[in-house]
Design an enzyme around this catalytic site. Structure first.
Site, PDB file in Angstrom:
ATOM      1  N   ARG A 172     -28.608   8.923 133.122  1.00 31.76           N
ATOM      2  CA  ARG A 172     -28.571   7.207 132.839  1.00 31.76           C
ATOM      3  C   ARG A 172     -29.633   7.277 131.216  1.00 31.76           C
ATOM      4  NH1 ARG A 172     -30.711   3.088 137.042  1.00 31.76           N
ATOM      5  NH2 ARG A 172     -29.596   1.958 135.511  1.00 31.76           N
ATOM      6  N   LYS A 183     -35.941  13.153 131.077  1.00 37.11           N
ATOM      7  CA  LYS A 183     -36.806  10.879 130.812  1.00 37.11           C
ATOM      8  C   LYS A 183     -38.325  11.957 130.961  1.00 37.11           C
ATOM      9  CE  LYS A 183     -36.073  10.035 135.548  1.00 37.11           C
ATOM     10  NZ  LYS A 183     -35.351   8.675 136.403  1.00 37.11           N
ATOM     11  N   THR A 243     -34.782  11.804 148.631  1.00 36.62           N
ATOM     12  CA  THR A 243     -36.599  11.645 148.663  1.00 36.62           C
ATOM     13  C   THR A 243     -36.924  12.463 149.798  1.00 36.62           C
ATOM     14  OG1 THR A 243     -36.126   9.275 149.372  1.00 36.62           O
ATOM     15  CG2 THR A 243     -36.744   9.670 147.185  1.00 36.62           C
ATOM     16  N   ASP A 294     -40.998   9.084 137.347  1.00 33.24           N
ATOM     17  CA  ASP A 294     -40.632   8.050 136.427  1.00 33.24           C
ATOM     18  C   ASP A 294     -41.687   7.089 136.450  1.00 33.24           C
ATOM     19  OD1 ASP A 294     -39.789   7.470 138.121  1.00 33.24           O
ATOM     20  OD2 ASP A 294     -38.113   7.281 137.694  1.00 33.24           O
ATOM     21  N   GLY A 329     -35.146  -0.704 148.020  1.00 32.27           N
ATOM     22  CA  GLY A 329     -34.600  -0.465 149.306  1.00 32.27           C
ATOM     23  C   GLY A 329     -35.206  -2.080 149.468  1.00 32.27           C
ATOM     24  N   TYR A 366     -48.397  14.819  91.389  1.00 33.84           N
ATOM     25  CA  TYR A 366     -47.977  15.231  92.847  1.00 33.84           C
ATOM     26  C   TYR A 366     -48.981  16.190  92.496  1.00 33.84           C
ATOM     27  CZ  TYR A 366     -46.550  19.582  95.357  1.00 33.84           C
ATOM     28  OH  TYR A 366     -46.806  20.518  95.717  1.00 33.84           O
ATOM     29  N   ALA A 415     -51.695   9.550  86.070  1.00 34.61           N
ATOM     30  CA  ALA A 415     -50.881   9.305  85.994  1.00 34.61           C
ATOM     31  C   ALA A 415     -49.074  10.170  86.157  1.00 34.61           C
ATOM     32  CB  ALA A 415     -50.500   7.337  85.075  1.00 34.61           C
ATOM     33  N   ARG A 475     -48.922  20.096  72.370  1.00 32.97           N
ATOM     34  CA  ARG A 475     -48.211  19.109  71.849  1.00 32.97           C
ATOM     35  C   ARG A 475     -47.729  19.967  70.674  1.00 32.97           C
ATOM     36  NH1 ARG A 475     -51.799  14.361  72.391  1.00 32.97           N
ATOM     37  NH2 ARG A 475     -51.628  14.961  74.165  1.00 32.97           N
TER      38      ARG A 475
END
Lengths: 469, 469, 469
Positions: A17, A24, A84, A111, A148, A374, A388, A448
């Protein structure tokens, strides 16, 4: 008290399910596989645990093997799913290896791990003090649905449990349900389980038949009624979300009780292994994952995600910071929008600002990279200022190379540092430079051309563009 | 079953309590105008629908015209607001065009569309099987507030409905209220509606007067009691938020039932038209809008917003990604902090990392743009590597131009590609270059001056600066 | 009505269960210290307020001094914590300064400020109209826990309050509890309080003993039963979160009632001092802090955080925008991922896009900075276009300098503007330029070398790299 103890965790069932490829029991609940939470609960009862496996046996056994606490875990395999009682019987061979004489066996589904520790302690106490051969937990629901039903006699004693699939209409009206946790005398269990038959509609061997078998032998069966929530198990993704939210509440309540401030606890997710110091503030939407550790008086801004990392004392992490496998020292200012990737190591009083990514780099005390940069594979000295738009060019398409900045280096904005490259202490890099050669300490380096100006050219350009239309 | 069917949607009222310029029926609920949800509900009953319009008539009609399913929708105009009976009467002229003989008319407000499909089916069944001339839904509330009260006789049969404004004190104490959904025999409706008078405190023609009129004729009126939540309508912004949260729960439950993992469903918003494959994981705070489609085994990171986009199989979208009108192929790695804008088309195994914006560009298989880049109006070949800080300069203030990279191009960091420009396959662009001319395949291109170094100049600069203080 | 009024706020207690260095009364609830909410509530009763301080006396007095409304606040110090009666008595000296004759004293805890205004008005009415010497609020709980129990006689009149610590088992079963708000006749209070003794298990002087003392004098004691929620106080971080969420609901309901659209109100946080215009839409996860003001028809995108800022009419702020101490004019487009820092002032029709940071800068009408830029200490003229990757280099390691752009400047991508620098109106800066000198109006300025190309060199480079392996 000479009675021995074993916990039995039934983990053989399929998880159809969930509609998931993964069992699970391997789904993640606050950073740990579900089965670990089940083992925690089993351990409250006993350090001896048998896990009955079946579906996805190998995957489960592999994960359980890494549950590294000091527990004696044995595996039993249930090859077919016949109910069971059959699952419990599959474990007998393993239990027998402990050569127990007087013993109690705690049986739970893999579970279903929402019991509070006090509830389980109360349960063992009830079981032991009354000398019952079988005890079980019940819960009360307006409509007990597929659970049950507990059938009691006129004196209120439990007589039997009837599975919903087998129940008559009046039985279905019963509001007390089987919560799925049992404690059984080992000798009773061994002797009686073989009498369980599968002559019912589902052709299953129900563990719950033990109740009527015990009563037929005139032996005592005890029940403890617990809050319904503690009986919840996981069968669907929606159950998983519900169980996660219950642990979220428990974990957040705990951290609030030691003084953590969080004004929107329903949006804050703290994994089970996270550690928080004193006086921490977590803003809305914070997600703390894995082995994260936050030291005292730190503040974590809204929507930040931190995984397997340390945040030092009095550090401030602003909104939308994404930190993974990084170490942030004390009194740092991080973010907003800071991304610290694996191997980012920040000493004290470091600033990492918006739209900055740090990967596998060490920033020494007082270093700053505040905007749009970076920094990768780098060693950044004390009090360096990374302007920057600075990029460490650490990759040539084949290898990664290192960038080293001595103490007090000032890197002008929009610079590119082409690794491998070393900038000596106290050097200044002119804005917009591409630095490909090492720079001496205290030098000014720049790359530059001359600035050229074409007078009136912009106006002419615009005239031409407009004519083109 | 020869009886014909018509649904009547009353949508003429003003939305004064919304305090909004827009009709409440045009407000967005999970990505669709509210009126579409109302039409969906009406269609469960019948493909023939009359929408009674009045306030904001033209805007509503325009939107309803785009409700493109195969339904026969007619509009009737209620020019004055004289009560619900008057609204229904406004529709007669349109209904008559179908020349029905035996027919049932389902009447609902345009702002009340929370019925579960099974509830409406049960309602039609009750109406038809009992042969009542009028059936209506009721709900029970501790305090029925401003709702009409259901007045029953000693045998429990409904006798009349009294509007709260007209009710006596004992009537106000009645907890059963009119839920506002009706099913009426067409002939009964036509004959009886004209007998409804407005001689009441509000001078309104109440549709609910039909009940006592039917009872006076000794005709059968049936009721079906439904959960209060299904009767909710939208009158205020708070109602709108409540209705949205109910649909949110329904939609998220559905996706969880087919296997979608979401640990924090109350913070996840999935529009009605979104499609999800198998095995998808949605982290907290994810927002999926419009015609978005996520293929199987994809994972969407916390707080990501995705609108009208496709995410391919097994792709991972990390936190804070913002994706709109983009197509992401299989096995992509996107984000965190990735922005994909309209026209971004990513083939398989593409990586788009943090602080990267992609607009109207095609990235072929295996291409990477991992850091701080802007890629616009571009065609990027297979396995291209776009270095950190790269900008495609696609705009000169007048037009947009294209950038084309062949396969395997390596663009060094902080480069500017001035469009229109073509970089041949396999070329390498040196870091920090401004590329204004096309580059041959397999060439290395760069734009750079010599690096200059002024020994000791940084130290002198600092001395001077310090003296200046 | 000649009776005078005083409010007494008991704020002397320690906040040990908060586990915080700060007094619980100084914790932030929707942007204001808790004590301000308490003072608001006290003011509904009277403009004359006595605050009884003790623990963290100086910090509290300092904060209360900034509660700048027109109220007459006096401080009384309770040096030792000997119980609530003792706390009230500490205030007598201050109350006496007003030389009141006939007066009512409203007594409340400084941490309990969830009363609705109408509840408090009803309470004063009950107190005054019945002429009781003492009135108090009660609430009903299934389990009244640690609260004082209301003990009534057979006619239902209150006889006394018994503290939970002092209560017998049958008394503990009583579900009506003391909500902790009192209104007392000043003369009765003054005369009777000295009769309160501390001969109980805790050796505390309980204010609640006033009830039995009044009854022994055959004087009238009135009660008003209020919803439990309104009686909540703050003792733990969890209480703080709960109280914050209650105010969140009240504040969001208010804004929805005037027409604000928010589909996920439980994730939206609006501080108490925020002002919203008409027709605003707040997406999920929006956080509005401090003195923020949003003008009509603006839309704020998901997860945005806005603090002490203004957002102009019809402006759109996209997801993840972080705005602090900034002024955004009308019809701006901001974000996603835009960061506006203190001193950002944007006129009308300005666009600030993704990964852009604006600090202490003025952007005139129609200016655009859409991608990956840092604009600091700048004046940007009308209709300027700041290309992607542009950085204003405003810092040389010692000082900040200004950048000035005239109207209509076009800055090419990846440019660095080294401040102080002025670009004349209509000038164009070539992509990738480092501009260190002023540029004339309408000029084209650029700093760039020639593009060089090494044919086939990329291929040779790759061959070499591959050989190296």
């Amino acid at each position: 008290m000479s009675r021995e103890r074993v916990s039995l965790v039934l983990a053989a069932g399929a998880s159809t399910r969930m509609k998931s490829k993964k069992s699970k029991l391997l789904h993640n609940v606050l950073g740990r596989p579900a089965i670990y939470w089940a083992l925690d609960q089993a351990r409250w009862f006993s350090d001896r645990i048998v896990v009955v496996v079946g579906h996805q046996r190998d995957e489960l056994m592999k994960v359980v093997a890494d549950y590294h606490l000091d527990v004696d875990i044995k595996f039993a395999t249930q090859t077919e799913q016949k109910g069971t009682a059959h699952a419990v019987q599959s474990a007998f061979h393993e239990i027998e290896k402990w050569k127990l004489e007087e013993a109690d066996i705690f049986i739970m589904g893999g579970d279903a791990f929402l019991l509070q520790r006090e509830t389980l302690e109360e349960f063992s106490k009830v079981h032991q003090s009354t000398g019952s051969v079988l005890s079980l937990m019940t819960a009360v629901l307006d409509d007990a649905g597929a659970y049950g039903r507990i059938i009691r006699n006129e004196r209120g004693q439990i007589e039997r449990i009837v599975e919903a699939k087998e129940a008559s209409r009046p039985e279905l009206a019963v509001r007390e349900m089987n919560a799925g946790f049992y404690c059984a005398d080992w000798n009773f269990l061994r002797e009686t389980l073989q009498s369980v038959s599968n002559s019912n509609r589902s052709k299953e061997f129900y563990l719950t038949d033990l109740v009527s078998l015990a009563r037929n032998q005139n032996r005592l069966v005890q029940t403890l009624t617990i809050p319904y929530q503690e009986s919840l198990g996981i069968n669907t993704q929606e159950d998983l979300a519900l169980v996660a939210s219950i642990f979220q509440k428990r974990v957040n309540s705990y951290w609030m009780s030691i003084g953590t401030e969080m004004l929107s606890p329903s949006t804050v997710w703290i994994d089970a292994d996270v550690e928080l110091g004193q006086g921490i503030c977590l803003e809305p939407g914070v997600i703390l994952k894995g082995q994260t550790k936050i030291y005292s008086d730190a503040r974590i801004g809204a929507y930040s995600v931190i995984e397997n990392s340390e945040i030092g004392q009095s550090s401030v992490v602003e909104a939308y910071s994404h930190i993974k496998e990084a170490r942030v020292g004390p009194q740092n200012k991080i973010g907003p929008y800071a991304r610290l990737r694996p191997g980012a190591i920040l000493d004290s009083e470091v600033h990492v600002g918006n739209f900055v990514e740090i990967k596998k780099s060490h920033l020494a005390e007082g270093a700053k990279a505040n905007h749009l940069s970076y920094v990768g594979d780098s060693t950044i000295g004390k009090r360096c200022n990374i302007g920057a738009g600075t990029i460490t060019c650490n990759y040539d398409g084949f290898h990664k190379y290192e960038t080293v900045l001595g103490d007090g280096v000032f890197v002008g904005s929009n610079s590119s540092l082409v690794a491998p490259v070393t900038i000596g202490a106290g050097a200044i890099i002119g804005a917009g430079s591409v630095i490909t050669k090492d720079v001496d300490p205290n030098a000014i380096a720049l790359e530059r051309s001359d600035q050229r100006e074409l007078k009136g050219a912009a106006e002419k350009f615009r005239q031409r563009k407009k004519r083109e239309h």
